[in-house]
Structures are given as C-alpha cells and as structure tokens.
Design an enzyme around this catalytic site. Sequence first.
Site, PDB file in Angstrom:
ATOM      1  N   HIS B 505      48.448  44.513  35.035  1.00 11.38           N
ATOM      2  CA  HIS B 505      47.678  43.480  35.467  1.00 11.38           C
ATOM      3  C   HIS B 505      47.021  42.909  34.211  1.00 11.38           C
ATOM      4  O   HIS B 505      46.661  43.314  33.503  1.00 11.38           O
ATOM      5  CB  HIS B 505      46.670  43.416  36.642  1.00 11.38           C
ATOM      6  CG  HIS B 505      45.329  44.061  36.180  1.00 11.38           C
ATOM      7  ND1 HIS B 505      44.288  43.083  35.790  1.00 11.38           N
ATOM      8  CD2 HIS B 505      44.904  45.124  36.096  1.00 11.38           C
ATOM      9  CE1 HIS B 505      43.231  43.745  35.603  1.00 11.38           C
ATOM     10  NE2 HIS B 505      43.627  45.208  35.630  1.00 11.38           N
ATOM     11  N   CYS B 506      47.004  41.328  34.326  1.00 13.85           N
ATOM     12  CA  CYS B 506      45.992  40.852  33.345  1.00 13.85           C
ATOM     13  C   CYS B 506      45.088  39.748  34.057  1.00 13.85           C
ATOM     14  O   CYS B 506      44.729  40.260  35.279  1.00 13.85           O
ATOM     15  CB  CYS B 506      46.910  39.933  32.443  1.00 13.85           C
ATOM     16  SG  CYS B 506      47.709  38.505  33.188  1.00 13.85           S
ATOM     17  N   GLN B 507      44.588  38.799  33.561  1.00 16.07           N
ATOM     18  CA  GLN B 507      43.780  37.837  34.055  1.00 16.07           C
ATOM     19  C   GLN B 507      44.094  37.051  35.176  1.00 16.07           C
ATOM     20  O   GLN B 507      43.640  37.208  36.405  1.00 16.07           O
ATOM     21  CB  GLN B 507      43.042  37.108  33.058  1.00 16.07           C
ATOM     22  CG  GLN B 507      41.675  36.292  33.680  1.00 16.07           C
ATOM     23  CD  GLN B 507      40.594  37.038  33.916  1.00 16.07           C
ATOM     24  OE1 GLN B 507      40.285  38.367  33.577  1.00 16.07           O
ATOM     25  NE2 GLN B 507      39.741  36.615  34.761  1.00 16.07           N
ATOM     26  N   GLY B 509      47.923  36.988  35.733  1.00 18.96           N
ATOM     27  CA  GLY B 509      49.494  37.234  36.240  1.00 18.96           C
ATOM     28  C   GLY B 509      50.508  36.926  35.174  1.00 18.96           C
ATOM     29  O   GLY B 509      51.444  37.669  35.034  1.00 18.96           O
ATOM     30  N   TYR B 533      43.815  39.991  37.739  1.00 14.16           N
ATOM     31  CA  TYR B 533      42.427  40.210  38.111  1.00 14.16           C
ATOM     32  C   TYR B 533      41.744  39.266  39.112  1.00 14.16           C
ATOM     33  O   TYR B 533      40.868  39.704  39.806  1.00 14.16           O
ATOM     34  CB  TYR B 533      41.573  40.449  36.846  1.00 14.16           C
ATOM     35  CG  TYR B 533      40.303  41.011  37.009  1.00 14.16           C
ATOM     36  CD1 TYR B 533      39.838  42.297  37.445  1.00 14.16           C
ATOM     37  CD2 TYR B 533      39.139  40.219  36.598  1.00 14.16           C
ATOM     38  CE1 TYR B 533      38.835  42.689  37.513  1.00 14.16           C
ATOM     39  CE2 TYR B 533      37.875  40.693  36.747  1.00 14.16           C
ATOM     40  CZ  TYR B 533      37.600  41.915  37.151  1.00 14.16           C
ATOM     41  OH  TYR B 533      36.404  42.569  37.223  1.00 14.16           O
TER      42      TYR B 533
END
Lengths: 541, 541
Positions: B505-507, B509, B533
């Site tokens: 995951h990132c901030q 997607g 996130y």
Amino acid sequence: MRTLIVGGVAGGMSAATRLRRLDESAEIVVFERGQYVSFANCGLPYYVGGVIKNRSDLLLQTPESLASRFRLDVRINREVTSIDRRERTVTVRDTLTGDVSTETYDRLILAAGASARAAPSGLTTSTLRTIDDVDHIESVLSARPEGATAVVIGAGFIGLEAVENLVHRGVHVTLVELSGQPLTPLDPEMAAPLLATLQEHGVDVRLGTTVLGASAGNLVLALSDGTTVDADLVIDASGVHPDTSLAAQASLRIGASGGIWVDETQRTSDPFIYAVGDGVQKTDAVTGEPLLVTMAGLANRHGRAAADSIAGQPEPAAPALGTSIVGLFGLTVALTGWSEKRLVAAGRAHRIAHTHPASHAGYYPGAETMSMKLLIDSETDAILGAQIVGGSGVDKRIDVIATARAGGLTASALTRLELAYAPQFASAKDPVNQLGYVADNLRAATSRNIQWHELAGALAAGAALVDVRNVGEFDAGSIPGAINVPLDDLRHRLADLPPGSLIVHCQVGQRGHTAARILAQHGFDVRNLDGGYRTWLAGDS
Amino acid sequence: MRTLIVGGVAGGMSAATRLRRLDESAEIVVFERGQYVSFANCGLPYYVGGVIKNRSDLLLQTPESLASRFRLDVRINREVTSIDRRERTVTVRDTLTGDVSTETYDRLILAAGASARAAPSGLTTSTLRTIDDVDHIESVLSARPEGATAVVIGAGFIGLEAVENLVHRGVHVTLVELSGQPLTPLDPEMAAPLLATLQEHGVDVRLGTTVLGASAGNLVLALSDGTTVDADLVIDASGVHPDTSLAAQASLRIGASGGIWVDETQRTSDPFIYAVGDGVQKTDAVTGEPLLVTMAGLANRHGRAAADSIAGQPEPAAPALGTSIVGLFGLTVALTGWSEKRLVAAGRAHRIAHTHPASHAGYYPGAETMSMKLLIDSETDAILGAQIVGGSGVDKRIDVIATARAGGLTASALTRLELAYAPQFASAKDPVNQLGYVADNLRAATSRNIQWHELAGALAAGAALVDVRNVGEFDAGSIPGAINVPLDDLRHRLADLPPGSLIVHCQVGQRGHTAARILAQHGFDVRNLDGGYRTWLAGDS
Ligand SMILES: Cc1cc2nc3c(=O)[nH]c(=O)nc-3n(C[C@H](O)[C@H](O)[C@H](O)COP(=O)(O)OP(=O)(O)OC[C@H]3O[C@@H](n4cnc5c(N)ncnc54)[C@H](O)[C@@H]3O)c2cc1C
Ligand SMILES: Cc1cc2nc3c(=O)[nH]c(=O)nc-3n(C[C@H](O)[C@H](O)[C@H](O)COP(=O)(O)OP(=O)(O)OC[C@H]3O[C@@H](n4cnc5c(N)ncnc54)[C@H](O)[C@@H]3O)c2cc1C
Ligand SMILES: CC(C)(COP(=O)(O)OP(=O)(O)OC[C@H]1O[C@@H](n2cnc3c(N)ncnc32)[C@H](O)[C@@H]1OP(=O)(O)O)[C@@H](O)C(=O)NCCC(=O)NCCS
Ligand SMILES: CC(C)(COP(=O)(O)OP(=O)(O)OC[C@H]1O[C@@H](n2cnc3c(N)ncnc32)[C@H](O)[C@@H]1OP(=O)(O)O)[C@@H](O)C(=O)NCCC(=O)NCCS
C-alpha cells in the site's frame, strides 16, 4: 525486448511508464532532444503569468526520478535524426556535443509532438512550447519590468492563454489574428463574448490581420491593416502542424490530415513502429474521417495505449471529439465535436439549439449565466457538437455532453440524464437537461426555430418579428423591425398581430418557446428565434 | 379536456405548465393545500441560514403569474381529500373555511409529494419542508438572537443542510442520527470526512442515538445514549415516506416500495389517473426493481412526462439512479447508483476502485483532493454506482459518471472519455479517466486489490503488509504491522520481503499499483490495498 521512444513528454513518457508497469524486464530508452522531460506544457502560460510561481512545479518528473521509479533509461539532449526500418535502428545525435550514435530497437514509439509553423520572415518570434521558451520570455520581461509591449500572433487556445498571462504581468498586448474572430473552432456568435472580454482587459485585438514584418529586434512591427505596433516580445501562437519529419524520412504512411497514420492500436504502417500524440492522425468521432487534434488527454491516453499494444494487450482507441477548454480572464469557453460552420461546410443536415441558463438555481446566490449551443443530427438526433461560454459550471456541462455523445445518447436523451442537484451546484432541470428539452421539442416538431443569421433573410421575405419580452426590456434595446407584445398579454392581443409568417423572440428563447406554442395553436405560422435577443445580439456584434 | 392536479410544487406545477404548452385549450386546475405554490423546497435550508436573503426568492411562481403566463387555474388552500374514480370526481376542502366541493376530471395527476414521519411522541418538532416551516423556525431563532440551541434529528441530506445553516446562524446544534454514520446511502469510509467536518464546525454529533422524549416545550431532550440536551428548536429530518393517502383511499395500486405504482408513462393503475414525484415508485436503473427516490430533478421530469402522456405523446421514463449531492461547510458529497453495502446485501458480485485525485492539475494552484469510489459489475464491467467526497469538481465528476452509466459505458470505457482539459479545470488524465484506468486494470487482472475492511482478515490469515511510501510518510503514521520499503527502493530490496502473500500500500493506491506490478512480475502473490492508507484510515475511523 528493447523499445526506443522518441520524445519524452506527454505521449512518450506515458508510453514509457505504462510499458514498464506491464513489462518489468523490458529495456526502455527514451530520447528527448531538449533538456527537460515530462514537463507541464499546459502550465507554461501560467508560469509566464506568475500564477504558477515555481519553475520546478512545471517539471513533473526528471530523468533521475523516472530511473528510480520506473527503471527508464531517459536520455536528454539526444535527437533522433533518422530511422533505418530494415536494420531496426535509429541514429541519435547528442545536441550538446554533436556526437552521433546508432541504437537498435525491437519496437519504436514516435512521440515527437507538433512543430510550430515557420515564423513570418524578418521576425524574431518566441513560441510558448518549452521550458526554454518561458525562460526566454521571462528574461525579456524581467529586463523591462514596466511598460513592456508584446504582440501575440494567433487567437487560438495557446494565444489566448498567452495574452491573459502577459496582461497579468502588466504587459501591453496586441493580439493579431488572421481570421475574423478569436478561437476559430467556435461559431461566431459564441466567440463574441471572447472578443468583448479581451477588449475589456485592454488587449488591442486586430482581427483579419497579419504581421508583415518588423524592424531589427522586433521593436516595431508592421501589420497588414496598415498600422505599426511596438513589441519587446513577439509570441507566435499561430498554430502547429504534426511533426512527421522522422516518419516521412522513414517513408511511413502519412494520413490525409498530414499526421502520421496509425491503426486503432497506435501502430504505424510499419508493424514495429508505433506513434502517438500531436504527431499522429486521429479519427473523427462524428464522421470517421481523418482528423488532427493536439490535446494532452489524447497524447497521454494514446501513449498508454501504445504500451498496451507493445505488451500484447491492445485496446482499440476511441475516435476523437476534440473536447477542449480555455479560461480567459474568468470567462470559460469549451467545445466538443463539430461546429455549425463545419457542418454547413460539409453540407450535413443539422438542428441547432441555443440556451442561456444559469450555472445553478437562480434563487441561490452566485449563479452565472452561460451560453450553450448544441449541434444535432437532423436524421438521427445524434449529438454532433456543443459549445459553451460562461463562468463556473461550463467545464461540467461540456464534459457531460461529451460523455453523453461517447455513450451514444441522442440529444433528446439529455432530458433523461439524472444529474446531481442541490441549489449551489445545478438546477432541478440542469442546463444539460434543459438543452435536451429544447432539442426534444425540435425533434418532435413541438417547436420550430430560426437562427440569428437567418433572421434578416426571413424578415426580408416578409415575416414579422414579435418581441414577447416586457416593455422595459424592449425599450432597453430591441431588434430593428420588432413589434412588442409581452408574453403575458399575448393571448389577449392576437388580433394585433400581422398576418403571415411570424417570428417570436424573447431574451434567451424560453418565453419565445411558450409564445410560439400559444401562437401555433391559434393557427399562426410561427418560429422562435433560437437563443433569443441575446444570441442575436452576439451574432450581430 | 379537464385535468386536475393535486399538489402545486415541483411535479404538479411542471405537469401543469408543460400541459399548457402542449394544449392551449385544455382546462387545467391545480389544487394546493398550502398557501404557496412553485416554491423552492431545496432552497429552504439556505433561507434559514441567511444565504438566501429574500423570502420572495423562494417563491418561483405565484397563482397570479401562473394564470397570466400559462392560463392555469391555481387554487391554494385547497386540499383534495378523496377521489371517486367511477364518477371521475375529487372532493376538495377549503382549508381556511372548511367548505367542501366536488370537481370533475377527465384526467387527474397526483403530485402530493412525501410526508414526514410522525414525530417521536411527546416532542414538538418542526419539519423543514414548507414556507410555513421556515417562517416558524425564523420566529424561534429571532426570539433567541444569541445562544439558541437546536437538535436536528436525522443526518440525511436535509438534516445536514439544516445543520450547516443553523450553524451559520450561530445556533449550537446537536445532530442525532440513529445509524452509525451520517448520510447512510454512503459507504462508511466515504462518510468519514463528513463526520470530521461536522465536528470541526462544533456540531455535537450523536450517532447510534435517538430522541426518547422531552420536557414541555422541548427545552430539554432525553437521548437514548442516556444524556440530555437543550433545544429551543427540534428539526425532524429523519426521513419521509411517499404520500399515498389519496391513492390508497382510491384503491390505486401501490408498489412494493410503498410508492404509488406507475407505468413508464406515469400512468397509475387507473388509466385516467397519473402520478409523479416523491409519491411514486421509480424503477431502479441497476436492477429494474422498485425504488424510492425523492429528488426534485425526477419530480420535474416526471411532471413534464405526465403532461406529455396526457397530451398523447408519451415518452417512456428512464429508470432512476438516485444521483444526489449535498454541500456541508465546503465539503461536497455526491453519489449515484448503488453503494457497496447495498451490493453486499443483495449478494451481487462487484469490483471496487477507490482513488484520491486532485480536482485539477497539481501544478496549477488551488487543486483540492477528492476521494472517489466506483462500484463495478464483476461480470459485465458495468458501472453500478459511484461516491465522491471532496471540494470543487465533485459535482462534475459525479455527473460525468452518471452520464456514462446512462449511456451504457463500462467502467473501463471511462478511460476513453475525452473530457475538457486545461490545468485550472482538470488533469490531462481526468479523475474520471484515472478511475477508469484503475477499473480497467482490475478487469484485465493487471492488478488485484483488497479493500480496507478485508485487510485485517488477510493479515490474520498470514499475509504481510508492505508500505511503499517514503520513510517520512511512514513515520508520520502507518498501519499496524506494516513494514516500510519505499517504492523507489523496492527493486533492490526484494530479498527483504517475507515469503507468502503480500499486500502493498501507499498513500492513495497509485504507487501501490506500480509496486504491485513490480512484485507480481517477480513472482510474488500480491494485492494492492485499494485507496491506500487514506481509504484505510477513513474506514478505520
Ligand atoms: C503552451 C501550451 C499549452 C497547452 N495547453 C493545453 C491544454 O490546456 N489542454 C490540452 O489538452 N493540451 C494543451 N496543450 C497541448 C499538449 O501539451 C499537447 O497535446 C501534448 O503535449 C502532446 O504530446 P506529445 O507527446 O505528442 O508531444 P509533446 O508533449 O510536445 O512532446 C514531444 C517531445 O518530443 C521531443 N522531440 C521532437 N522530436 C524529437 C526528436 N527527433 N528526437 C528527440 N526528441 C524529439 C520534443 O522536444 C518534445 O519534448 C498545450 C500545449 C502548449 C504548448
Ligand atoms: C428542505 C428540502 C431540501 C431539498 N433539497 C433537495 C435538493 O437539493 N435536491 C433535490 O433533488 N431534491 C431536494 N429536495 C426534494 C425535492 O424538493 C422533492 O423531491 C420535490 O419537491 C418533490 O416534488 P413533488 O411534486 O413530488 O412534491 P412537492 O414538491 O413536495 O409538492 C407536493 C405538494 O403537494 C401538496 N399536497 C399534498 N397533498 C395534497 C392534497 N391532498 N391536496 C392538495 N395539495 C396537496 C403539498 O402541500 C405540497 O406543496 C428537498 C426537499 C426539501 C424539503
Ligand atoms: C506523468 C507521466 C510521466 C505519466 O506517468 P504515469 O505513471 O503513467 O501516469 P499517472 O501519474 O497519471 O498515473 C497513472 C497510473 O496510475 C494508476 N493509478 C492512478 N491512481 C490510482 C489509484 N488511486 N490506485 C491505483 N492505481 C492508480 C493508473 O491506473 C495508471 O496506471 P496504469 O497506466 O498502469 O493503468 C507522463 O504523463 C508525463 O510525462 N506527463 C507530463 C507531460 C504532460 O502530460 N503534458 C501535457 C499535460 S500538461
Ligand atoms: C417552474 C415550474 C413552474 C415549471 O415551469 P416550466 O416552464 O415548465 O419549466 P422551466 O422554467 O424550467 O422551463 C422549461 C421549458 O422552457 C423551455 N426552454 C428552456 N430554455 C429554453 C430556451 N433557451 N429556448 C427555448 N425553450 C427553452 C424548455 O424546453 C421547457 O419547455 P417544454 O417543457 O415545453 O420543453 C415548476 O418546475 C415549479 O413549480 N418549480 C418550483 C418547485 C420545484 O421545482 N422545487 C424543487 C426544486 S427547488
């Protein structure tokens, strides 16, 4: 598999990043002849105007960031000068050292964009296309912090953005445009507010004019209207053409429009070479004919599509509508598809609807009036094009209409769109629904309308013109020859009306519609002036 | 032909005006039990808040203006109390004098709207539905120019508008909502920003709570959470149901949803009686099942359609998506079609995409982040619904998606929409295109995603979570159990990753998507946490 890409901005870099995501092991080399890649071309005018403050904001990616995230081999200051299709190689020249090398490819993507037209002879012009261009413009403007003068050639999208931003910087601007209106893709009555806005902001607009020549260093320019103007800076935004130099050298097929021919999967006439962006020919969504559209959205999308094709999962491209938008001193102008003049030139039967709705419910503060025009196929009721001029909400409505068109909805089906309504955003009947109602009435022959440019002919042929606005509106300005019978009095004053053909009109067309319905049912031969006094006035100006 | 219309606002008056335009000789009588017709229901909250300053702005038409322009016989203070279908008459009671009369009809249109639910017993509540309601609220607030307190029951569209406007007036507001979130049509992670916004503006939000009772005059209210709150004013916005009283009395067919049953031309089970607006049952665009939607756009459109039917030119109605929008202290929330919770409850296979794009190009000042959610049919790739929360540009994107759905475009086809782009309006890949790309990757199985509410289960089942944001982002807050491997380091640190299933995951997607592509091609079993996130945090809150 080794893929070489020529051009490292919208189309080229979109292809590169997508190809990497699809193929982690591919070898991908991007050649860019300039010193910057992935920059925001569309932001350049706003950097000139100081709206975008930091030059670095224009640089969306760098060779380093692209290497670390996408493992791309991005080579700046490298110009691809020729293609050897048989050997599958390209020749690359280092623009700093002049060194020449040869690179092999399995697949090649051409994304070289468009080229500016040659500058009028004797003139030192800037274009507004690259970071180097804005650096140059910036140096001229900083050297003349007050009283700078500029001539912008061409009142197209980029010319208008240049004008707005130069005016923001306090520059006195002369805008020279060969045709008789700004933004030639628009029909003239829709372009009228643009001209007024330019003039309100102190721009010296010269329509039907060209630059003939200049004194050394451009200090004084001679125009075809016989005048001369001062210019510290001349920005040539008179148009671009597809950069097909490499494709032509390699004898790739060039389309009838002058762009590189590609199939629906972005493949050129050589199965190992793909092309995307401003350099390629698109297919017109309305007629399926060859078309040039030089827009960032298509360049990005087709770049991604070329990568999909190379990775073995081709997705056929959709034809192009040419949806576009420009802001000018708070005015927003947007269009999609065909204009009336193009339809007339092509001899294609069409219906037209003009409206002037509020951007949101009139009872909620802050609504702004917009002017909308819809072009409709007379036979199929298909949406052929639309133009909208106004303030807030213009972008929304053009996108909805472009989407409706893409989904194959007819003009009458716009009435049935279920759009989001709360009073600060729209009206219970959204302007797009309302445009649909007008179109639907034309389709069902509930109404007949007449265009502003047909009025004089109809009056000359003997029709009478009835202005159904109230007396105050009539007194404030009316169409020559009109008689005034306010809508709410109409039923009692039928006997006052002249015999024969009638044309009714109000301010925007809406009361005219009700008036026309009353009169038609009382046996009159009646047409409603489409868009009312407002459209007529815009067309007449 | 004599047409009687019951109810003189959105649906009823739209029918009346259109019928007049289609039939100049028709006899048209509109009965309205209140003293106002054609008022802007949707503006009422904003009048309470002082945003709409003049009460007269709410009154779009009057009986007099409707008589002079449309020759309508509009009778206010007249309640239709029963229908005699055999005789084709209705009984009308004068609400001022109590006098009763009988009126005959050839056609009857029911447009009586919706009724508020009965107030909790012992409580003196106001609704916010009529001019009389706002006059009453105004009188309470003027009597307490400072320190007034209010309880709003129900955090639906109207409840939220009431809250915002009372806060604008300086009222201290407690919002009592039975369910666990504001705006129940939204999925919970999309509703989270609403709750935060309410609390930031000092609203005392009580979720999962009801009002049990009150002291005389409402001065103190007892809530189900065991507390008491002060209230000069209690506004009940807990919901409405279709007003079917007349239809039921006349034994017209009532649909499974509880609304009056009508065919596609707005005709009830009695061929001489039509019904439109909040009182009627609509057809769900997704499933074709019965549906209730109480929206002004549909009421207006169906009113016009009933007139078309009566005039002999019926136009089949489109099914309903329930597109809707609400503003709350600068936050905009919009939705169309089905939510995830409805799809889950119906057991319908679906895919989901969450994104958090900027409203326009990030390099141009003023872009605002929005959160988008798209619900997609797993089998057909059809668009089933969408939810968007953010600031500017939310209304545009929901309308584009609703239009795409109406045109039958698939989720993947959103990639091919040619939307208007200049940097102050959109991005070269518009948020709608971008949502299409995410959807297209799911369709093509280029990506696999996992939802925020599935994460805990997957981790419990042994998957490892890799946060590919940079170290600073990770340190500022992360998902428990995640290990941090920034995207740009990922290729060099594959050996550091645990074996077995991975979730990245990132901030938002987007980097997670690139990470997932890298890992999948290196043989990992990997899924991307949808919406990153940010969506997880919203869901977790
Ligand atoms: C000022 C300005 C404003 C704009 N505003 C908008 C807007 O608001 N909306 C919109 O939709 N579009 C806008 N556009 C258009 C948009 O930028 C283009 O459509 C888009 O960039 C085209 O992408 P492309 O990849 O085809 O070409 P480009 O993005 O122009 O990239 C082509 C690159 O190829 C390089 N190149 C050319 N030949 C070679 C060679 N032989 N070897 C190596 N490198 C080579 C060039 O140096 C260039 O960097 C604007 C353009 C400009 C200039
Ligand atoms: C505060 C508020 C805000 C809203 N905001 C929005 C919004 O932002 N967007 C949106 O899409 N929708 C909104 N709505 C909903 C929208 O107003 C309704 O969907 C719409 O008005 C329904 O139209 P209708 O004709 O069915 O009923 P109404 O417009 O409610 O009209 C029904 C009328 O019938 C009269 N009547 C009832 N029974 C009888 C009888 N027996 N005899 C005579 N008269 C009778 C009633 O007095 C009433 O005036 C809002 C509603 C309210 C109350
Ligand atoms: C920026 C540039 C390098 C392209 O990079 P890119 O990574 O392909 O494009 P974006 O940053 O838009 O990201 C799109 C990708 O993220 C994915 N994505 C976006 N949001 C996502 C989310 N929330 N969750 C998961 N995936 C997401 C998309 O699906 C797409 O991936 P895909 O192509 O594999 O489907 C290239 O467009 C460029 O150089 N642009 C600058 C020049 C330019 O465009 N000029 C004209 C306009 S000013
Ligand atoms: C206002 C009201 C009386 C309806 O009046 P109306 O005249 O039917 O509706 P509008 O004012 O929107 O005008 C629409 C008509 O003008 C026509 N029109 C609009 N712009 C036009 C233009 N520029 N040129 C020609 N015709 C135009 C439309 O085609 C339509 O006519 P049609 O139905 O014959 O096709 C009714 O909707 C009402 O009482 N509304 C208030 C209550 C309400 O809606 N509440 C909820 C929202 S707050």
